[in-house]
Design an enzyme around this catalytic site. Structure first.
Site, mmCIF file in Angstrom:
data_model
loop_
_atom_site.group_PDB
_atom_site.id
_atom_site.type_symbol
_atom_site.label_atom_id
_atom_site.label_comp_id
_atom_site.label_asym_id
_atom_site.label_seq_id
_atom_site.Cartn_x
_atom_site.Cartn_y
_atom_site.Cartn_z
ATOM 1 N N HIS A 139 -11.892 -16.415 43.831
ATOM 2 C CA HIS A 139 -11.218 -15.181 43.435
ATOM 3 C C HIS A 139 -12.280 -14.205 42.941
ATOM 4 O O HIS A 139 -13.337 -14.608 42.437
ATOM 5 C CB HIS A 139 -10.225 -15.502 42.316
ATOM 6 C CG HIS A 139 -9.306 -14.389 41.926
ATOM 7 N ND1 HIS A 139 -9.706 -13.339 41.128
ATOM 8 C CD2 HIS A 139 -8.000 -14.179 42.202
ATOM 9 C CE1 HIS A 139 -8.685 -12.534 40.931
ATOM 10 N NE2 HIS A 139 -7.626 -13.009 41.569
ATOM 11 N N ASP B 57 -12.279 -22.935 37.453
ATOM 12 C CA ASP B 57 -11.252 -21.897 37.424
ATOM 13 C C ASP B 57 -9.908 -22.539 37.751
ATOM 14 O O ASP B 57 -9.621 -22.853 38.904
ATOM 15 C CB ASP B 57 -11.599 -20.800 38.433
ATOM 16 C CG ASP B 57 -10.544 -19.707 38.513
ATOM 17 O OD1 ASP B 57 -9.537 -19.779 37.773
ATOM 18 O OD2 ASP B 57 -10.726 -18.779 39.319
ATOM 19 N N GLN C 229 -5.051 -21.098 39.355
ATOM 20 C CA GLN C 229 -4.040 -21.433 40.351
ATOM 21 C C GLN C 229 -3.567 -22.874 40.246
ATOM 22 O O GLN C 229 -2.430 -23.173 40.590
ATOM 23 C CB GLN C 229 -4.582 -21.170 41.751
ATOM 24 C CG GLN C 229 -3.523 -20.932 42.805
ATOM 25 C CD GLN C 229 -2.686 -19.698 42.544
ATOM 26 O OE1 GLN C 229 -1.466 -19.732 42.665
ATOM 27 N NE2 GLN C 229 -3.328 -18.601 42.168
ATOM 28 N N LYS D 169 0.682 -17.100 35.073
ATOM 29 C CA LYS D 169 0.846 -17.936 36.262
ATOM 30 C C LYS D 169 1.456 -19.292 35.921
ATOM 31 O O LYS D 169 1.762 -20.081 36.823
ATOM 32 C CB LYS D 169 -0.498 -18.140 36.962
ATOM 33 C CG LYS D 169 -1.116 -16.865 37.542
ATOM 34 C CD LYS D 169 -2.409 -17.174 38.267
ATOM 35 C CE LYS D 169 -3.155 -15.917 38.672
ATOM 36 N NZ LYS D 169 -2.470 -15.162 39.724
ATOM 37 N N CYS E 63 -7.287 -10.681 46.304
ATOM 38 C CA CYS E 63 -8.512 -10.732 45.481
ATOM 39 C C CYS E 63 -9.489 -11.789 45.975
ATOM 40 O O CYS E 63 -10.184 -12.431 45.181
ATOM 41 C CB CYS E 63 -8.183 -10.950 44.006
ATOM 42 S SG CYS E 63 -7.284 -9.578 43.250
#
Length: 422
Positions: free
Chosen positions: A138, A215, A218, A241, A379
């Protein structure tokens, strides 16, 4: 998605229609209409909807508990402080952090990455050092490092992926050199759905003395996160999210690493003593939370984590993998449709193109049928450049979605294709 034993087990254990219907009742927005049609929300990869448990907790805080924290001796301040720090304890338990002070509240995953880049990167990186990324990152895990590239003269090294959208882990490992000072990569791709073998990759990086930032923006909505089992040095996620409020996120970091990092911002509550001759700073976690934080957001995020625990991560995974398998099979029947991201392990999202149709046209027409999807580059512009695209249409599923909603998506896509292509 390529079926495997784990997937087959999950599909066999998928929740009953009655259970899914009960979950849907927890989300008020799912009862509304868009353009005169029942809302079908398939944009969960961008932001998930909020259960009543979170909405009610936010309302209760603002109606009964609100005050600034850490500073007042009056009852409201003490209650707000207690709720805020209890939220940190909940987050630490949810992520299985060793200590609550290892969890820093931020505005989201983006700020959390920027915090590490600015603080740790600014103090530990110098010209010629390398930061290892992947092509599926991202923008939030690219741009902060590029800013250090400009400022400090570091070099970004980018690992490739296969045509199926899987990271070429052997190639990634070969790119680790004596100049590699950090590996930063997504746990799951927000555009392809690919789940990277994070635990194994972290072990490989550590074996070569390289710390890892993972990260989880997600992944954290789809799977149970255990930062100690993963052994990542930093982990980031965003509340919006994970069925929580916007404007709140978490940076987890190992205490020894965080404790050695200089403050990211200066201001109130992160200081010990201030004078015009100099300032001393507080320890963890306060040194990274300057000013009045998003108190309500942190409390709401804790409510979201409690809600997810009440649903059960096994049930969530079973439902979402069923949706992913069903949607994949149905979408593949549409003439001219190509799915991008066919990794063996995926979270529940699908990016696709239909020959002769622009993603924005698809998204606009789907919206007329009350179906919310994402269109564009999501993104991840470098990722789509690798595939020779500028973007796709993305349908991303949460546990409250249904097979019937996927059927409606397929019907609408076929109608759009006939309308535009004949």
């Amino acid at each position: 998605m390529i079926p495997n034993k784990q997937t087959e087990t999950l599909l066999a254990d998928r929740p009953s229609p009655e259970t899914i219907a009960a979950w849907r009742q927890d989300f008020p927005i799912l009862g509304r209409e868009v353009n005169g049609k029942p809302l079908i929300y398939l944009d969960n990869g961008a932001s998930s909807q909020k259960p009543r448990a979170v909405i009610n907790r936010l309302e209760h805080y603002y109606a009964h508990e609100h005050a600034n924290i850490h500073r007042g001796v009056h009852v409201l301040s003490q209650e707000a402080t207690g709720a805020y720090e209890a939220a940190r304890e909940t987050v630490a338990r949810y992520l299985n952090a060793a200590e609550a002070r290892e969890c820093i509240f931020t505005r989201g995953a983006t700020e959390a990455i920027n915090l590490v880049a600015s603080s740790w990167g600014g103090a530990n990186l110098q010209a010629g050092d390398e930061v290892l990324l992947t092509v599926m990152e991202h923008h939030a895990n690219i741009v902060p490092w590029q800013m250090l590239e400009t400022r400090l003269g570091i070099k970004l090294v980018v690992a490739p992926i296969s045509d199926e959208g899987e990271l070429l882990v052997e190639e990634w490992e070969k790119l680790i050199s004596p100049r590699t000072k950090l590996a930063a990569f997504c746990h799951a791709s927000n555009s392809l759905g690919t789940v990277n073998p994070a635990k194994a990759m972290i072990a490989k990086a550590h074996a070569k003395g390289v710390p890892v930032l993972l990260d989880g923006a997600q992944s954290s909505a789809h799977m149970k996160i255990d930062v100690r089992d993963l052994d990542c040095d930093w982990f980031v996620c965003s509340g919006h999210k994970i069925f929580g409020p916007t404007g709140i996120g978490v940076l987890y970091g190992k205490a020894a690493l965080l404790g050695a990092m200089p403050p990211y911002q200066g201001g109130g509550d992160m200081i010990d003593v201030v004078s015009f001759s100099g300032t001393t700073f507080r320890g963890l976690p306060e040194r990274f939370e300057a000013g009045t934080p998003n108190i309500a957001g942190a409390i709401g995020l804790a409510a979201a984590f409690d809600y997810l625990d009440s649903i059960g991560h096994e049930a969530i995974a079973a439902q979402e993998q069923d949706l992913l398998a069903y949607a994949t099979a149905q979408l593949q029947q549409i003439e001219g449709l190509t799915i991008y991201g066919r990794a063996a392990e995926k979270v529940s999202l699908i990016s696709f193109m239909i020959d002769g149709l622009h993603p924005n046209d698809i998204g606009t027409m789907l919206d007329m049928d009350g179906i919310a999807v994402r269109t564009g580059h999501h993104c991840t512009m470098p990722l789509w450049e690798r595939f020779g695209l500028t973007g796709t249409t993305r349908a991303s599923f949460a546990f409250y979605n249904t097979r019937e909603e996927i059927d409606a998506l397929i019907t609408s896509l076929n109608k759009i294709r006939r309308l535009f292509l004949g």
